[in-house]
Scaffold this motif. Structure first.
Motif, PDB file in Angstrom:
ATOM      1  N   GLY A   1      63.716  39.405 -80.892  1.00  0.00           N
ATOM      2  CA  GLY A   1      65.382  39.766 -80.860  1.00  0.00           C
ATOM      3  C   GLY A   1      65.524  40.619 -80.262  1.00  0.00           C
ATOM      4  N   THR A   2      65.029  41.877 -79.905  1.00  0.00           N
ATOM      5  CA  THR A   2      65.561  42.842 -79.124  1.00  0.00           C
ATOM      6  C   THR A   2      65.271  42.112 -77.342  1.00  0.00           C
ATOM      7  N   ALA A   3      64.300  41.487 -77.304  1.00  0.00           N
ATOM      8  CA  ALA A   3      64.324  40.850 -75.992  1.00  0.00           C
ATOM      9  C   ALA A   3      65.464  39.878 -75.983  1.00  0.00           C
ATOM     10  N   GLY A   4      65.965  39.095 -76.840  1.00  0.00           N
ATOM     11  CA  GLY A   4      67.027  37.987 -76.605  1.00  0.00           C
ATOM     12  C   GLY A   4      68.334  38.803 -76.478  1.00  0.00           C
ATOM     13  N   ALA A   5      68.812  39.770 -77.422  1.00  0.00           N
ATOM     14  CA  ALA A   5      69.774  40.649 -77.338  1.00  0.00           C
ATOM     15  C   ALA A   5      70.090  41.277 -75.916  1.00  0.00           C
ATOM     16  N   THR A   6      69.083  41.841 -75.382  1.00  0.00           N
ATOM     17  CA  THR A   6      68.857  42.454 -74.108  1.00  0.00           C
ATOM     18  C   THR A   6      69.223  41.499 -72.774  1.00  0.00           C
ATOM     19  N   LYS A   7      68.424  40.123 -73.067  1.00  0.00           N
ATOM     20  CA  LYS A   7      68.889  39.062 -72.164  1.00  0.00           C
ATOM     21  C   LYS A   7      70.122  38.804 -71.922  1.00  0.00           C
ATOM     22  N   SER A   8      70.994  38.534 -73.150  1.00  0.00           N
ATOM     23  CA  SER A   8      72.194  38.032 -73.136  1.00  0.00           C
ATOM     24  C   SER A   8      73.348  39.036 -72.439  1.00  0.00           C
ATOM     25  N   LEU A   9      72.903  40.392 -72.351  1.00  0.00           N
ATOM     26  CA  LEU A   9      73.666  41.265 -71.764  1.00  0.00           C
ATOM     27  C   LEU A   9      73.384  41.272 -70.191  1.00  0.00           C
ATOM     28  N   VAL A  10      72.201  40.960 -69.910  1.00  0.00           N
ATOM     29  CA  VAL A  10      71.779  41.140 -68.422  1.00  0.00           C
ATOM     30  C   VAL A  10      72.640  39.995 -67.882  1.00  0.00           C
ATOM     31  N   PHE A  11      72.327  38.675 -68.327  1.00  0.00           N
ATOM     32  CA  PHE A  11      73.056  37.395 -67.885  1.00  0.00           C
ATOM     33  C   PHE A  11      74.530  37.279 -68.164  1.00  0.00           C
ATOM     34  N   GLN A  12      75.043  37.951 -69.247  1.00  0.00           N
ATOM     35  CA  GLN A  12      76.206  37.959 -69.753  1.00  0.00           C
ATOM     36  C   GLN A  12      76.473  36.697 -70.277  1.00  0.00           C
ATOM     37  N   LEU A  13      75.528  36.106 -70.986  1.00  0.00           N
ATOM     38  CA  LEU A  13      75.639  34.692 -71.507  1.00  0.00           C
ATOM     39  C   LEU A  13      74.290  34.550 -72.578  1.00  0.00           C
ATOM     40  N   ALA A  14      74.897  33.859 -73.619  1.00  0.00           N
ATOM     41  CA  ALA A  14      74.068  33.334 -74.808  1.00  0.00           C
ATOM     42  C   ALA A  14      74.250  31.815 -74.880  1.00  0.00           C
ATOM     43  N   SER A  15      73.248  30.988 -74.680  1.00  0.00           N
ATOM     44  CA  SER A  15      73.205  29.443 -74.586  1.00  0.00           C
ATOM     45  C   SER A  15      72.232  28.996 -75.533  1.00  0.00           C
ATOM     46  N   LEU A  16      72.306  27.626 -75.467  1.00  0.00           N
ATOM     47  CA  LEU A  16      71.375  26.860 -76.457  1.00  0.00           C
ATOM     48  C   LEU A  16      69.863  26.939 -75.850  1.00  0.00           C
ATOM     49  N   THR A  17      69.578  27.282 -74.756  1.00  0.00           N
ATOM     50  CA  THR A  17      68.307  27.405 -73.963  1.00  0.00           C
ATOM     51  C   THR A  17      67.548  28.243 -74.604  1.00  0.00           C
TER      52      THR A  17
END
Length: 319
Positions: A226-242
């Motif tokens: 989850g920490t990896a996913g939360a950080t990734k959403s900020l990096v790419f400024q996107l949360a998607s179904l992928t």
């Protein structure tokens, strides 16, 4: 084996780990000079995700086919918290991690009642439920996802819109997450996990509540993912179904096996290899998936220890 011999082996293992860790930190610290920082941040996010999965599979012997649910759930939660609630990046990441931790506890409580392929199928089924929830829920944006997520100011001081600041933030999260996994693996808890992986009935006969330890491992793994996913959403400024799709769960299995299941640094190398292939072979379209499949088959048939596992076997030192 005598106590002195055991001490020598332990110190040698620790030395090789610290040398490898220093090389990894140095490489990531200077890499932005030559490599695009956004690509490196993606590698670190997926490397942390793979480390979380390796903790569960490589050291706990639990194969999850639905680990993307934790990556994606935290990504959506973090993105929503940052964009709609206006939370600062550190709080958004913490909120995403908390959400994935709670989800991991619920899923783990159900899944660990079964073993082997039944455990894997339960995690896959529950992950598909999370996928369809993300698709239908009004706050997730459906197929469009949550876009234009603000990076914000870290602790109200550092503007993460600057890629250099964002890189340092992701770098710090990755290193802390990696060190946490390292500590867990080499703790008494980690040794019990290995015992359960090798022979669960024997661990039970020694008086250990194996279900409790497996659940704790599942929760820890889900939280780190989850920490990896939360950080990734900020990096790419996107949360998607992928990030909640079943294919993402397959990719993290591939990363772990290619790098070296049950090794400390294997998932990091595996993530770097797979992400690099996706990035630099993107012009090949669907052929990337075929190439990944070929690499997977070759690794299973010829390099069953993975890249780091083979190197460790060659130099006779654990990595």
């Amino acid at each position: 084996m005598s106590n002195s011999a055991m001490t020598t082996v332990t110190s040698g293992s620790s030395r090789s780990h610290w040398v490898a860790f220093a090389i990894m930190v140095l490489a990531l610290a200077i890499a932005p000079i030559w490599v695009y920082p956004i690509f490196l941040m993606k590698v670190m996010c997926f490397a942390l995700f793979a480390c979380a999965f390796n903790l569960l599979l490589g050291f706990g012997g639990l194969l999850s086919f639905g680990h993307a649910m934790f990556l994606g759930t935290a990504g959506y939660a973090s993105a929503h918290a940052a964009k709609v609630w206006g939370l600062t990046p550190e709080l958004a990441v913490l909120f995403g991690t908390l959400c994935s931790t709670v989800l991991a506890y619920v899923v783990g409580s159900l899944a660990i009642r079964r073993q082997g392929i039944y455990f894997a199928m339960i995690t896959l089924a529950l992950a598909q439920m999370i996928f369809f929830f993300a698709l239908q829920a009004p706050f997730t944006g459906g197929e469009d996802g949550i876009q234009n997520v603000p990076r914000g100011h870290l602790f109200g001081l550092f503007d993460l819109a600057d890629n250099t600041n964002m890189y340092m933030f992701v770098f710090a999260i990755f290193i802390l997450g990696f060190l946490f996994v390292w500590r867990v693996i080499h703790s008494p808890f980690g040794q019990i996990l290995k015992a359960i992986r090798e022979h669960q009935d024997r661990a039970t006969s020694l008086g250990y509540d194996t279900d409790k330890f497996k659940l704790l491992a599942f929760v820890i793994s889900g939280a780190i993912a989850g920490t990896a996913g939360a950080t990734k959403s900020l990096v790419f400024q996107l949360a998607s179904l992928t990030d909640v799709h079943w294919s993402m769960s397959g990719e993290v299995v591939l990363m772990t096996l290619v790098g070296g299941m049950g090794t400390l640094f294997g998932p990091v190398v595996g993530a770097a290899v797979i992400v690099s292939m996706q990035n630099y072979l993107a012009q090949l379209g669907a052929w990337v998936t075929i190439i990944q499949g070929v690499i997977f088959v070759v690794c299973v048939l010829a390099f069953r220890r993975g890249i780091i596992g083979e190197i460790a076997n060659w130099i006779k030192k654990p990595l």
